[in-house]
Write a protein that holds these residues in place. Sequence first.
Motif, PDB file in Angstrom:
ATOM      1  N   ARG A 127     -10.345  32.524  37.125  1.00 45.06           N
ATOM      2  CA  ARG A 127     -10.656  33.552  38.112  1.00 45.06           C
ATOM      3  C   ARG A 127     -10.169  33.101  39.478  1.00 45.06           C
ATOM      4  O   ARG A 127     -10.308  31.939  39.839  1.00 45.06           O
ATOM      5  N   LYS A 128      -9.624  34.021  40.261  1.00 44.61           N
ATOM      6  CA  LYS A 128      -9.093  33.666  41.576  1.00 44.61           C
ATOM      7  C   LYS A 128     -10.179  33.193  42.530  1.00 44.61           C
ATOM      8  O   LYS A 128      -9.909  32.446  43.451  1.00 44.61           O
ATOM      9  N   ASP A 129     -11.423  33.621  42.314  1.00 45.67           N
ATOM     10  CA  ASP A 129     -12.510  33.224  43.199  1.00 45.67           C
ATOM     11  C   ASP A 129     -13.172  31.915  42.762  1.00 45.67           C
ATOM     12  O   ASP A 129     -14.083  31.432  43.419  1.00 45.67           O
ATOM     13  N   CYS A 130     -12.686  31.321  41.677  1.00 48.26           N
ATOM     14  CA  CYS A 130     -13.288  30.084  41.172  1.00 48.26           C
ATOM     15  C   CYS A 130     -12.644  28.876  41.860  1.00 48.26           C
ATOM     16  O   CYS A 130     -11.457  28.590  41.653  1.00 48.26           O
TER      17      CYS A 130
ATOM     18  N   ARG B  75      -8.951  26.619  41.104  1.00 48.98           N
ATOM     19  CA  ARG B  75      -7.934  26.390  42.144  1.00 48.98           C
ATOM     20  C   ARG B  75      -7.711  24.897  42.332  1.00 48.98           C
ATOM     21  O   ARG B  75      -6.591  24.450  42.545  1.00 48.98           O
TER      22      ARG B  75
ATOM     23  N   GLU C 117     -12.509  31.260  53.377  1.00 53.15           N
ATOM     24  CA  GLU C 117     -11.807  32.558  53.264  1.00 53.15           C
ATOM     25  C   GLU C 117     -12.244  33.515  54.334  1.00 53.15           C
ATOM     26  O   GLU C 117     -13.210  33.441  54.945  1.00 53.15           O
TER      27      GLU C 117
END
Length: 175
Positions: free
Chosen positions: A91-94, A98, A175
Amino acid sequence: MRVGRSLASVRGDNQGHAFEHLDANVDLILRQLESDQIAALEKFGEHLGGGVMFIQISLSKMWLFSMYEILRETCDFPSCLGAGKSVYCIRKDCLRCRVRNLRDELNPVRTALAKLQPEKAWKASPSKRNYHPSLLLDESSGSFAWKAHSDRRGSCATVSRLEFSNKVLEVLGPE
């Protein structure tokens, strides 16, 4: 320091890595040395050599090693899915996913510098020893970079200290 604190939070580490000051301060020192290299190239047509260069190379290597260990250690904790450490949600928010991508990007150069062999050489070709990555000076940034072959990828990877630092701040920063 905020990036370090967020990674420490994933690990459940209240103190962080040297309270986050050491890596952040080394990064700031290196950014100044990199700026000094650019200024020397513009003013004199050549980079700063001698002791300044050796300090910059040494600190750059140590910073990369430290960053790799922080990233690696963060990846060793269970994912946001609550599963084991080898499970990634993508997931991009994880944050942890990243972190994994950054760790994997740094690994070919880290392996060559730390183990003197290409990444995954022990599996693919155990006879590869005393392998040294190419040292490069990026004249546009004043930063040192290393180019190393990866047996896992079957290609070369180049990691610039400053570019990697900027990418860490961009990918993991607030962010």
